[in-house]
Enzyme design. Structure first.
Site, PDB file in Angstrom:
ATOM      1  N   CYS A 109      41.958  45.767  46.071  1.00 43.93           N
ATOM      2  CA  CYS A 109      43.104  46.020  45.187  1.00 43.93           C
ATOM      3  C   CYS A 109      43.575  47.468  45.344  1.00 43.93           C
ATOM      4  CB  CYS A 109      42.739  45.652  43.741  1.00 43.93           C
ATOM      5  SG  CYS A 109      44.181  45.539  42.657  1.00 43.93           S
ATOM      6  N   HIS A 212      40.689  39.883  44.070  1.00 43.50           N
ATOM      7  CA  HIS A 212      39.401  40.402  43.577  1.00 43.50           C
ATOM      8  C   HIS A 212      38.248  39.465  43.928  1.00 43.50           C
ATOM      9  CE1 HIS A 212      40.634  44.005  41.321  1.00 43.50           C
ATOM     10  NE2 HIS A 212      41.793  43.367  41.230  1.00 43.50           N
ATOM     11  N   GLU A 214      35.234  40.154  44.175  1.00 44.55           N
ATOM     12  CA  GLU A 214      34.026  40.476  43.395  1.00 44.55           C
ATOM     13  C   GLU A 214      33.930  39.622  42.133  1.00 44.55           C
ATOM     14  OE1 GLU A 214      36.728  42.221  43.324  1.00 44.55           O
ATOM     15  OE2 GLU A 214      37.055  43.033  41.295  1.00 44.55           O
TER      16      GLU A 214
END
Ligand code: MN
Length: 233
Positions: A109, A212, A214
């Site tokens: 990001c 994202h 993660e």
């Protein structure tokens, strides 16, 4: 020996003492690959960056606040949000040190946007104003909204992470790449044409993703982004 992956942090200012914060999802994602996560501080002396990088096997530039638009020669527009000069400066130093050492690096990001700016690209400061026909990319609800498809380039390294070319990703950004840095190629786009992933053209394993992974690391294909792009496996 387990690989050691550094994760950049954000500064939370307080009258008592400033505190460094790293979203636990990055830590869990790195642990899930079998590597060891290390959270990196934001010292005023950015020359520390090369010292940190020397001890790492991989680097994650994490998400967070806006990049200061001055870094790509623009004044802020009213919709620009908070930025942190210290964090920008430290992450640019980390990125440059990682580039010189050819350390595998994943920009997530803000991390992708910072790398694009550092290597000569620019950003949309706010998609809703500067790219009004774009999809909804920004939501305050981190749970599940603002998901959209991206089209992944099959011949890219990112393409090795996914069995399909059309992938659903999450989306929590109000900025995006406008002019691509000359040393990058786009490896995934959303239907509105916005770059959602990039890789470095040349002898350095740098990848950026606008989404994202993660927050989705428990899914095999998103965990592969950490394993393959950071050379953990
Ligand atoms: Mn998006």
């Amino acid at each position: 020996m387990k690989k050691v992956i550094g994760i950049s942090s954000t500064m939370v200012e307080s009258v008592i003492s400033n505190t460094l914060r790293v979203d636990e999802n990055y830590i869990n994602a790195v642990l899930h690959t079998g590597a060891s996560p290390v959270c990196l501080p934001i010292p005023r002396d950015v020359s520390m960056a090369s010292r940190f990088v020397e001890r790492l096997d991989g680097l994650i530039l994490s998400g967070g606040s806006d990049i200061a638009p001055f870094l790509y020669n623009e004044n802020p527009i009213p919709e620009a949000m908070e930025y942190q000069f210290e964090r920008d400066a430290m992450e640019i130093a980390l990125l440059q040190a990682a580039y010189e050492k050819k350390l595998p690096t994943l920009g997530i990001c803000r991390g992708m946007q910072l790398a694009n700016v550092h290597f000569g690209g620019t950003l949309h400061q706010d998609l809703s104003v500067q790219l009004p026909d774009a999809l909804e990319h920004h939501t305050k609800d981190w749970k599940d909204s603002a998901y959209h498809f991206v089209e992944v380039e099959g011949d890219s390294i990112l393409g090795k992470c996914f069995s399909e070319k059309k992938v659903i990703v999450n989306s929590h950004h109000h900025q995006g790449i406008r002019d691509l840095a000359p040393s990058f190629r786009v490896t995934a786009r959303s239907a509105d044409g916005l770059p959602e992933a990039v890789e470095y053209l040349g002898d350095w394993n740098f990848h950026g993703v606008q989404f994202h992974p993660e927050r989705l690391y428990f899914k095999d294909e998103f965990c592969k982004i950490f394993k393959i792009l950071l050379e953990v496996c």
